[in-house]
Design a protein around this motif. Structure first.
Motif, short mmCIF file in Angstrom:
data_model
loop_
_atom_site.label_atom_id
_atom_site.label_comp_id
_atom_site.label_asym_id
_atom_site.label_seq_id
_atom_site.Cartn_x
_atom_site.Cartn_y
_atom_site.Cartn_z
N THR A 99 3.13 46.91 22.71
CA THR A 99 2.58 48.08 22.02
C THR A 99 1.30 47.80 21.24
N GLY A 100 0.84 46.57 21.22
CA GLY A 100 -0.42 46.26 20.55
C GLY A 100 -0.34 46.27 19.04
N LEU A 101 0.85 46.02 18.49
CA LEU A 101 1.00 45.94 17.04
C LEU A 101 0.52 44.56 16.58
N THR A 102 0.40 44.40 15.28
CA THR A 102 -0.03 43.12 14.71
C THR A 102 0.97 42.66 13.66
N ILE A 103 0.95 41.39 13.37
CA ILE A 103 1.83 40.81 12.34
C ILE A 103 0.95 40.35 11.19
N VAL A 104 1.20 40.91 10.00
CA VAL A 104 0.41 40.56 8.82
C VAL A 104 1.31 39.99 7.74
N PRO A 105 0.85 38.97 7.02
CA PRO A 105 1.61 38.47 5.87
C PRO A 105 1.44 39.40 4.68
N LEU A 106 2.53 39.68 3.98
CA LEU A 106 2.50 40.55 2.82
C LEU A 106 2.57 39.77 1.52
N ASP A 119 6.80 36.74 3.33
CA ASP A 119 7.21 38.03 3.86
C ASP A 119 6.13 38.48 4.83
N ILE A 120 6.53 38.70 6.08
CA ILE A 120 5.59 39.18 7.09
C ILE A 120 6.03 40.55 7.55
N ALA A 121 5.11 41.31 8.12
CA ALA A 121 5.43 42.66 8.56
C ALA A 121 4.82 42.93 9.91
N LEU A 122 5.57 43.66 10.72
CA LEU A 122 5.06 44.19 11.96
C LEU A 122 4.34 45.47 11.59
N ALA A 123 3.06 45.58 11.91
CA ALA A 123 2.27 46.68 11.39
C ALA A 123 1.36 47.28 12.45
#
Length: 152
Positions: A99-106, A119-123
């Protein structure tokens, strides 16, 4: 008593729509964890990426060199491996590829046992009008709080 370490990526919630959150461990060397305990780290421009073996790495995370580390010191912008369950890694990799999502650290923190966690998030990236809407909502909430405070 050890002070609480809580390094946050404040822009992530503004630039991305958070879909799912995970807590991951990080593989660090001795001087890296000492710098993190001194709050000498930044995750502002960082993101997460999979390598060819299906391992998740955080890229562009800056951990300053430890002041008392001699030639054993680490590289400040090195890629650092994140530790998750195999099931979680496969799910994340499938979502990112399809789906072309990205993973960013929060957030980067140290837990009760003294281990560094992230804490990482699928965004999904926000569009310009979504960002404007976020700013408008924040301003409206601030104005409402001021009005409520004035009438108390």
């Amino acid at each position: 008593m050890q002070k609480k370490i809580n390094i946050q990526n404040k822009k992530a919630r503004f630039l991305y729509e958070i879909l799912d959150k995970y807590t991951a461990g990080i593989v660090l060397t001795g001087t890296e964890i000492k710098s993190i305990r001194n709050s000498k780290a930044s995750i502002a421009e960082s993101f997460c990426e999979f390598n060819d073996r299906g391992e998740l790495f955080v890229i562009n995370m800056t951990i300053e060199e430890y002041a008392f580390g001699n030639y054993y010191n680490h590289r400040p912008k090195a890629e650092r491996k994140l530790l998750l369950n195999k099931r979680e890694l496969k799910k994340l990799q499938k979502e990112v590829q399809s789906t072309g999502l990205t993973i960013v650290p929060l957030r980067l923190f140290i837990n009760d046992k003294g281990f560094a966690k992230m804490d990482i998030a699928l965004a999904r990236g926000k569009k310009l009008f979504d960002k404007r809407e976020t700013i408008k909502d924040r301003d409206n909430k601030r104005n409402l709080d001021r009005i409520k405070k004035a009438y108390k």
